[in-house]
Design a protein around this motif. Sequence first.
Motif, PDB file in Angstrom:
ATOM      1  N   PRO A  63       0.619  -1.382  -0.109  1.00 28.61           N
ATOM      2  CA  PRO A  63      -0.152   0.053  -0.053  1.00 28.61           C
ATOM      3  C   PRO A  63       0.858   1.236   0.021  1.00 28.61           C
ATOM      4  N   GLN A  64       2.042   1.147   0.478  1.00 28.68           N
ATOM      5  CA  GLN A  64       2.952   2.412   0.434  1.00 28.68           C
ATOM      6  C   GLN A  64       3.570   2.594  -0.982  1.00 28.68           C
ATOM      7  N   LEU A  65       3.314   1.700  -2.005  1.00 26.67           N
ATOM      8  CA  LEU A  65       3.982   2.022  -3.408  1.00 26.67           C
ATOM      9  C   LEU A  65       3.107   2.474  -4.520  1.00 26.67           C
ATOM     10  N   ARG A  66       3.562   3.457  -5.338  1.00 28.30           N
ATOM     11  CA  ARG A  66       2.737   3.851  -6.297  1.00 28.30           C
ATOM     12  C   ARG A  66       2.838   3.143  -7.521  1.00 28.30           C
ATOM     13  N   VAL A  67       3.995   2.669  -7.679  1.00 24.61           N
ATOM     14  CA  VAL A  67       3.909   1.686  -9.008  1.00 24.61           C
ATOM     15  C   VAL A  67       4.354   0.217  -8.807  1.00 24.61           C
ATOM     16  N   LEU A  68       3.540  -0.578  -9.414  1.00 24.49           N
ATOM     17  CA  LEU A  68       3.864  -2.031  -9.074  1.00 24.49           C
ATOM     18  C   LEU A  68       3.756  -2.506 -10.809  1.00 24.49           C
ATOM     19  N   THR A  70       3.519  -5.777 -13.141  1.00 21.47           N
ATOM     20  CA  THR A  70       2.388  -6.740 -13.610  1.00 21.47           C
ATOM     21  C   THR A  70       2.245  -7.638 -12.497  1.00 21.47           C
ATOM     22  N   GLN A  71       3.533  -8.513 -12.324  1.00 22.15           N
ATOM     23  CA  GLN A  71       3.598  -9.957 -11.461  1.00 22.15           C
ATOM     24  C   GLN A  71       3.468  -9.485  -9.715  1.00 22.15           C
ATOM     25  N   VAL A  72       3.758  -8.222  -9.630  1.00 18.32           N
ATOM     26  CA  VAL A  72       3.604  -7.987  -8.038  1.00 18.32           C
ATOM     27  C   VAL A  72       2.295  -7.642  -7.833  1.00 18.32           C
ATOM     28  N   ARG A  73       1.574  -6.742  -8.971  1.00 16.73           N
ATOM     29  CA  ARG A  73       0.196  -6.409  -8.714  1.00 16.73           C
ATOM     30  C   ARG A  73      -0.922  -7.540  -8.746  1.00 16.73           C
ATOM     31  N   THR A  74      -0.483  -8.657  -9.901  1.00 14.22           N
ATOM     32  CA  THR A  74      -1.135  -9.662  -9.817  1.00 14.22           C
ATOM     33  C   THR A  74      -1.362 -10.775  -8.768  1.00 14.22           C
ATOM     34  N   SER A  75      -0.162 -10.808  -8.183  1.00 10.01           N
ATOM     35  CA  SER A  75      -0.132 -11.691  -6.876  1.00 10.01           C
ATOM     36  C   SER A  75      -0.352 -10.933  -5.716  1.00 10.01           C
ATOM     37  N   GLN A  76      -0.062  -9.766  -5.713  1.00 15.77           N
ATOM     38  CA  GLN A  76       0.088  -8.729  -4.391  1.00 15.77           C
ATOM     39  C   GLN A  76       1.058  -9.582  -3.496  1.00 15.77           C
ATOM     40  N   VAL A  77       2.369  -9.806  -3.962  1.00 15.19           N
ATOM     41  CA  VAL A  77       3.327 -10.154  -3.231  1.00 15.19           C
ATOM     42  C   VAL A  77       4.655  -9.656  -3.868  1.00 15.19           C
ATOM     43  N   LEU A  78       5.673  -9.347  -3.160  1.00 13.54           N
ATOM     44  CA  LEU A  78       6.972  -8.785  -3.601  1.00 13.54           C
ATOM     45  C   LEU A  78       7.823  -9.549  -2.635  1.00 13.54           C
ATOM     46  N   ASP A  79       9.363  -9.749  -3.111  1.00 14.98           N
ATOM     47  CA  ASP A  79      10.151 -10.364  -2.367  1.00 14.98           C
ATOM     48  C   ASP A  79      11.584  -9.572  -2.438  1.00 14.98           C
ATOM     49  N   SER A  80      11.680  -8.604  -3.323  1.00 13.89           N
ATOM     50  CA  SER A  80      12.602  -7.791  -3.896  1.00 13.89           C
ATOM     51  C   SER A  80      12.388  -6.368  -4.016  1.00 13.89           C
ATOM     52  N   PHE A  81      13.695  -5.478  -3.882  1.00 13.68           N
ATOM     53  CA  PHE A  81      13.627  -4.046  -4.549  1.00 13.68           C
ATOM     54  C   PHE A  81      14.880  -3.843  -5.283  1.00 13.68           C
ATOM     55  N   PHE A  82      14.886  -3.634  -6.375  1.00 14.14           N
ATOM     56  CA  PHE A  82      15.997  -2.989  -7.237  1.00 14.14           C
ATOM     57  C   PHE A  82      15.987  -1.609  -7.504  1.00 14.14           C
ATOM     58  N   GLN A  83      17.121  -1.033  -7.685  1.00 17.33           N
ATOM     59  CA  GLN A  83      17.278   0.333  -8.280  1.00 17.33           C
ATOM     60  C   GLN A  83      16.709   0.341  -9.640  1.00 17.33           C
ATOM     61  N   ASP A  84      15.763   1.490 -10.020  1.00 17.44           N
ATOM     62  CA  ASP A  84      15.546   1.516 -11.301  1.00 17.44           C
ATOM     63  C   ASP A  84      15.058   3.141 -11.517  1.00 17.44           C
ATOM     64  N   GLU A  85      16.000   3.805 -12.329  1.00 14.00           N
ATOM     65  CA  GLU A  85      15.987   5.179 -12.654  1.00 14.00           C
ATOM     66  C   GLU A  85      15.707   6.104 -11.487  1.00 14.00           C
ATOM     67  N   GLY A  86      16.752   5.631 -10.578  1.00 13.53           N
ATOM     68  CA  GLY A  86      16.918   6.506  -9.352  1.00 13.53           C
ATOM     69  C   GLY A  86      16.064   6.243  -8.263  1.00 13.53           C
TER      70      GLY A  86
END
Length: 277
Positions: A63-68, A70-86
Amino acid sequence: MNTLKFVDIRPEGPSVFAKYLDFLSRQKSWGWVVEHHATFSAEVMEGATAVKIAPSLSDEILPQLRVLPTQVRTSQVLDSFFQDEGGWYPRLILHEAIRSVLVQEARDLDIRAPGFVVGESKEARVAAGVLAEMGVSEIFLVGDPAVLEPQKHVLSRQQLGIRFNILNPDDLTLQAVSAGVMINTMDLRQNKSLLTDLSYFNFMKRAGYALDLNLFPLENLLLEEAERADLKVLPPVLVAETFTRLWFQRLKLSDDISNDEIRATWNTFLKENSSSV
């Protein structure tokens, strides 16, 4: 190699993956920094190269994230964060890893047959999502119905045309549906009766596939019983290796370590740590 910093966020203590990264860094004399934190915040991610997140924290973080993606949005699960465009971008590498293992190692998997997913965790939801994406049209979720009902709701909403059935473990031995694949996500050391019921494999078709995501204990009783039942066994280290390779690809570390080295270091790590987990 520049000093890299990896942050591991998991309430129960360091993840096996974080321990492996630390082990690998020492083996290769890379000097990586691997930090563990029990709770999620933007502050603990500062200065990190990448972040490993316990999937159990997904409901708190998403709920704290603005951009998800497709895979994360579909499953409502995440397991990693990577840097992308700052900025930090959430990813679900486990989905890619399980799917890759099944595609590569289970080429004759009968997707017309049902699939069984054992467990009540976010990882179980991910595994069920993979089977649905691969075309398995009927999937049995094995676990506490009260816990699995919300999981089924998320899956059914996103995977149209797939039948998700919740199966109480007590009813497991009554099934005779000839499933083509079973994925276990539950630590069966804490549930001996479920291990016993699963080990009958009366719900599996001959030459079906059994995959366990638990790296410990090394002596995997469920997969040993699966072999005795003439099932095709997919050991958990296959998923761990693939997860690592996908992680390193995103960090452009693939040139620094080969797939064979990843496999060898995982096997060494598991043997050296089997008594402490």
